[in-house]
Scaffold this active site. Structure first.
Site, PDB file in Angstrom:
ATOM      1  N   ARG A 158      10.768  -2.300  10.414  1.00 46.84           N
ATOM      2  CA  ARG A 158       9.776  -1.744  11.337  1.00 46.84           C
ATOM      3  C   ARG A 158       9.601  -2.651  12.550  1.00 46.84           C
ATOM      4  O   ARG A 158       9.604  -3.873  12.419  1.00 46.84           O
ATOM      5  CB  ARG A 158       8.423  -1.612  10.623  1.00 46.84           C
ATOM      6  CG  ARG A 158       8.273  -0.321   9.876  1.00 46.84           C
ATOM      7  CD  ARG A 158       7.050  -0.285   9.012  1.00 46.84           C
ATOM      8  NE  ARG A 158       5.820  -0.733   9.658  1.00 46.84           N
ATOM      9  CZ  ARG A 158       4.612  -0.616   9.114  1.00 46.84           C
ATOM     10  NH1 ARG A 158       4.487  -0.058   7.904  1.00 46.84           N
ATOM     11  NH2 ARG A 158       3.551  -1.051   9.738  1.00 46.84           N
ATOM     12  N   LYS A 210       0.825  -1.216   0.000  1.00 48.63           N
ATOM     13  CA  LYS A 210       0.000   0.000   0.000  1.00 48.63           C
ATOM     14  C   LYS A 210       0.862   1.270   0.000  1.00 48.63           C
ATOM     15  O   LYS A 210       0.612   2.166  -0.771  1.00 48.63           O
ATOM     16  CB  LYS A 210      -0.906   0.052   1.249  1.00 48.63           C
ATOM     17  CG  LYS A 210      -2.033  -0.940   1.238  1.00 48.63           C
ATOM     18  CD  LYS A 210      -3.059  -0.625   2.321  1.00 48.63           C
ATOM     19  CE  LYS A 210      -2.493  -0.675   3.731  1.00 48.63           C
ATOM     20  NZ  LYS A 210      -2.017  -2.020   4.150  1.00 48.63           N
ATOM     21  N   ARG A 224      -9.709   2.036   8.866  1.00 45.20           N
ATOM     22  CA  ARG A 224      -9.241   0.671   9.116  1.00 45.20           C
ATOM     23  C   ARG A 224     -10.285  -0.143   9.864  1.00 45.20           C
ATOM     24  O   ARG A 224     -10.042  -1.278  10.220  1.00 45.20           O
ATOM     25  CB  ARG A 224      -7.978   0.715   9.936  1.00 45.20           C
ATOM     26  CG  ARG A 224      -6.784   0.046   9.228  1.00 45.20           C
ATOM     27  CD  ARG A 224      -5.635   0.133  10.195  1.00 45.20           C
ATOM     28  NE  ARG A 224      -4.464  -0.591   9.822  1.00 45.20           N
ATOM     29  CZ  ARG A 224      -3.426  -0.074   9.178  1.00 45.20           C
ATOM     30  NH1 ARG A 224      -3.453   1.142   8.738  1.00 45.20           N
ATOM     31  NH2 ARG A 224      -2.350  -0.807   8.963  1.00 45.20           N
ATOM     32  N   ARG A 280      11.053  -7.085   4.555  1.00 45.24           N
ATOM     33  CA  ARG A 280      10.881  -5.666   4.203  1.00 45.24           C
ATOM     34  C   ARG A 280      11.862  -4.772   4.964  1.00 45.24           C
ATOM     35  O   ARG A 280      12.059  -4.935   6.169  1.00 45.24           O
ATOM     36  CB  ARG A 280       9.447  -5.277   4.535  1.00 45.24           C
ATOM     37  CG  ARG A 280       9.131  -3.817   4.316  1.00 45.24           C
ATOM     38  CD  ARG A 280       7.674  -3.584   4.117  1.00 45.24           C
ATOM     39  NE  ARG A 280       6.908  -3.640   5.348  1.00 45.24           N
ATOM     40  CZ  ARG A 280       5.607  -3.346   5.396  1.00 45.24           C
ATOM     41  NH1 ARG A 280       4.961  -3.025   4.296  1.00 45.24           N
ATOM     42  NH2 ARG A 280       4.965  -3.411   6.538  1.00 45.24           N
ATOM     43  N   ARG A 300      -1.442  -8.528  13.098  1.00 44.48           N
ATOM     44  CA  ARG A 300      -1.906  -7.498  12.153  1.00 44.48           C
ATOM     45  C   ARG A 300      -2.802  -8.100  11.080  1.00 44.48           C
ATOM     46  O   ARG A 300      -3.779  -7.485  10.655  1.00 44.48           O
ATOM     47  CB  ARG A 300      -0.695  -6.791  11.524  1.00 44.48           C
ATOM     48  CG  ARG A 300      -0.014  -5.855  12.526  1.00 44.48           C
ATOM     49  CD  ARG A 300       1.368  -5.433  12.068  1.00 44.48           C
ATOM     50  NE  ARG A 300       1.360  -4.655  10.857  1.00 44.48           N
ATOM     51  CZ  ARG A 300       2.384  -4.566  10.018  1.00 44.48           C
ATOM     52  NH1 ARG A 300       3.505  -5.217  10.256  1.00 44.48           N
ATOM     53  NH2 ARG A 300       2.280  -3.818   8.944  1.00 44.48           N
TER      54      ARG A 300
HETATM   55  P1  AMP Z   1       0.603   0.968   8.629  1.00 42.23           P
HETATM   56  O1  AMP Z   1       1.828   1.782   8.443  1.00 42.23           O
HETATM   57  O2  AMP Z   1      -0.573   1.487   7.813  1.00 42.23           O
HETATM   58  O3  AMP Z   1       0.834  -0.505   8.429  1.00 42.23           O
HETATM   59  O4  AMP Z   1       0.166   1.137  10.160  1.00 42.23           O
HETATM   60  C1  AMP Z   1       0.999   0.703  11.204  1.00 42.23           C
HETATM   61  C2  AMP Z   1       0.219   0.637  12.502  1.00 42.23           C
HETATM   62  O5  AMP Z   1      -0.289   1.937  12.833  1.00 42.23           O
HETATM   63  C3  AMP Z   1      -1.011  -0.258  12.491  1.00 42.23           C
HETATM   64  O6  AMP Z   1      -0.690  -1.628  12.722  1.00 42.23           O
HETATM   65  C4  AMP Z   1      -1.818   0.345  13.638  1.00 42.23           C
HETATM   66  O7  AMP Z   1      -1.291  -0.022  14.891  1.00 42.23           O
HETATM   67  C5  AMP Z   1      -1.559   1.841  13.445  1.00 42.23           C
HETATM   68  N1  AMP Z   1      -2.567   2.438  12.535  1.00 42.23           N
HETATM   69  C6  AMP Z   1      -2.353   2.966  11.308  1.00 42.23           C
HETATM   70  N2  AMP Z   1      -3.492   3.427  10.780  1.00 42.23           N
HETATM   71  C7  AMP Z   1      -4.463   3.181  11.695  1.00 42.23           C
HETATM   72  C8  AMP Z   1      -5.859   3.410  11.730  1.00 42.23           C
HETATM   73  N3  AMP Z   1      -6.515   3.975  10.705  1.00 42.23           N
HETATM   74  N4  AMP Z   1      -6.540   3.029  12.856  1.00 42.23           N
HETATM   75  C9  AMP Z   1      -5.901   2.487  13.903  1.00 42.23           C
HETATM   76  N5  AMP Z   1      -4.594   2.210  13.918  1.00 42.23           N
HETATM   77  C10 AMP Z   1      -3.859   2.562  12.821  1.00 42.23           C
END
Ligand code: AMP
Length: 219
Positions: free
Chosen positions: A161, A13, A88, A127, A172
Site C-alpha cells: 500500500r 484489523k 476513527r 505487509r 498514521r
Molecule cells: P485503513 O485501510 O483503515 O488503514 O485506512 C487507510 C486510510 O484511509 C487511513 O489512513 C485514512 O487516510 C483513510 N480512512 C479510512 N477510514 C477513515 C475514517 N473513518 N476517517 C477518516 N479517514 C479514514
C-alpha cells in the site's frame, strides 16, 4: 450483531474483520477499502480522499461520514455489520451514535485489538496485499506467499500500500493515538469495549475475538 473494530494500523484489523464477519454472517465494512475502491475507479470521492490517505492523515469527516452511512444503509447491513476503520475519531463516533439511535439500533461491542508499537512497524513494513481482495494479506517474513508477489489464495498480484511506507506509518500511528484512541473511552462509557491481544497466529486471534464477543463485555 453490530460491531466496531479498533486498533492501530498493523493490528490486523482487515484480516480479522474478514474472518469475524464470515463467522458471524455479517458484512465487513471497511472505510479504507471503500476509499481505495473509489481511488481505483477514479471517482470524485476518491480524488478528494487520496492526498489525505497518502499522507497518512484522516479524510475529512464530511466525506467519510456520508460514505460510511450510505454503505451501512445497504440492505445487506440491515441485520448487522462489522465496521473496520470507522469511526476513527470522536466526531465520527458521535455521528454513528446518532445514526444508530435514529434507526433504533445499538452497537453490541467494540473490539479493541492491542499490539505493541514496535510490532506494528515491523508488520506494516513487510505487509503485502492482494489487488483482488484486501483480506488476502501476506508478510514478506512472517507469512510469505509461496511465490513472491503472487497471492496464494487467488493468484492476484500482491502490492505494498502507498501509505505503508515507514514515514507515513509514523504519521498514521500518531493520528491513531491522538484522534482514534479517544473513541475507546467514548465507548467504554457505554460499556461496549472488549480488549484482546492481537499477537499470535491469525486463527488464534480470531478464536480469541470470537470468545470475547460471545462473553460478557468486560469494560
Ligand atoms: P485503513 O485501510 O483503515 O488503514 O485506512 C487507510 C486510510 O484511509 C487511513 O489512513 C485514512 O487516510 C483513510 N480512512 C479510512 N477510514 C477513515 C475514517 N473513518 N476517517 C477518516 N479517514 C479514514
Amino acid at each position: 450483531m453490530r460491531i466496531v473494530l479498533v486498533g492501530p494500523p498493523g493490528a490486523g484489523k482487515g484480516t480479522q474483520a474478514a474472518f469475524l464477519a464470515g463467522n458471524l454472517s455479517i458484512p465487513h465494512i471497511s472505510t479504507g477499502d471503500l476509499f481505495r475502491a473509489n481511488i481505483s475507479q477514479g471517482t470524485e470521492l476518491g480524488k478528494q480522499a487520496k492526498a489525505y490517505m497518502d499522507a497518512g492523515n484522516l479524510v475529512p469527516d464530511e466525506v467519510t461520514i456520508g460514505m460510511a452511512k450510505d454503505r451501512m444503509e445497504q440492505p445487506d447491513a440491515e441485520h448487522g455489520f462489522l465496521l473496520d476503520g470507522f469511526p476513527r475519531n470522536v466526531a465520527q463516533a458521535k455521528a454513528l451514535d446518532t445514526m444508530l439511535e435514529a434507526a433504533d439500533m445499538k452497537l453490541d461491542a467494540v473490539l479493541d485489538l492491542e499490539v505493541p508499537e514496535d510490532e506494528v512497524v515491523k508488520r506494516i513494513a513487510g505487509r503485502r496485499i492482494c489487488r483482488n481482495d484486501s483480506a488476502h494479506v501476506f508478510h514478506v517474513t512472517y507469512s510469505p506467499p509461496k511465490q513472491a508477489g503472487v497471492c496464494d489464495v487467488c493468484g492476484g498480484e500482491l502490492y505494498q500500500r502507498d501509505d505503508d511506507s515507514e514515514e507515513t506509518v509514523r504519521t498514521r500511528l500518531e493520528v491513531y493515538h491522538t484522534q482514534t484512541e479517544p473513541i475507546i473511552d467514548h465507548y467504554r462509557a457505554q460499556g461496549l469495549v472488549v480488549t484482546i491481544s492481537a499477537l499470535g497466529k491469525v486463527n488464534e486471534v480470531t478464536d480469541r475475538a470470537m470468545a470475547a464477543l460471545r462473553g460478557e463485555h468486560a469494560a
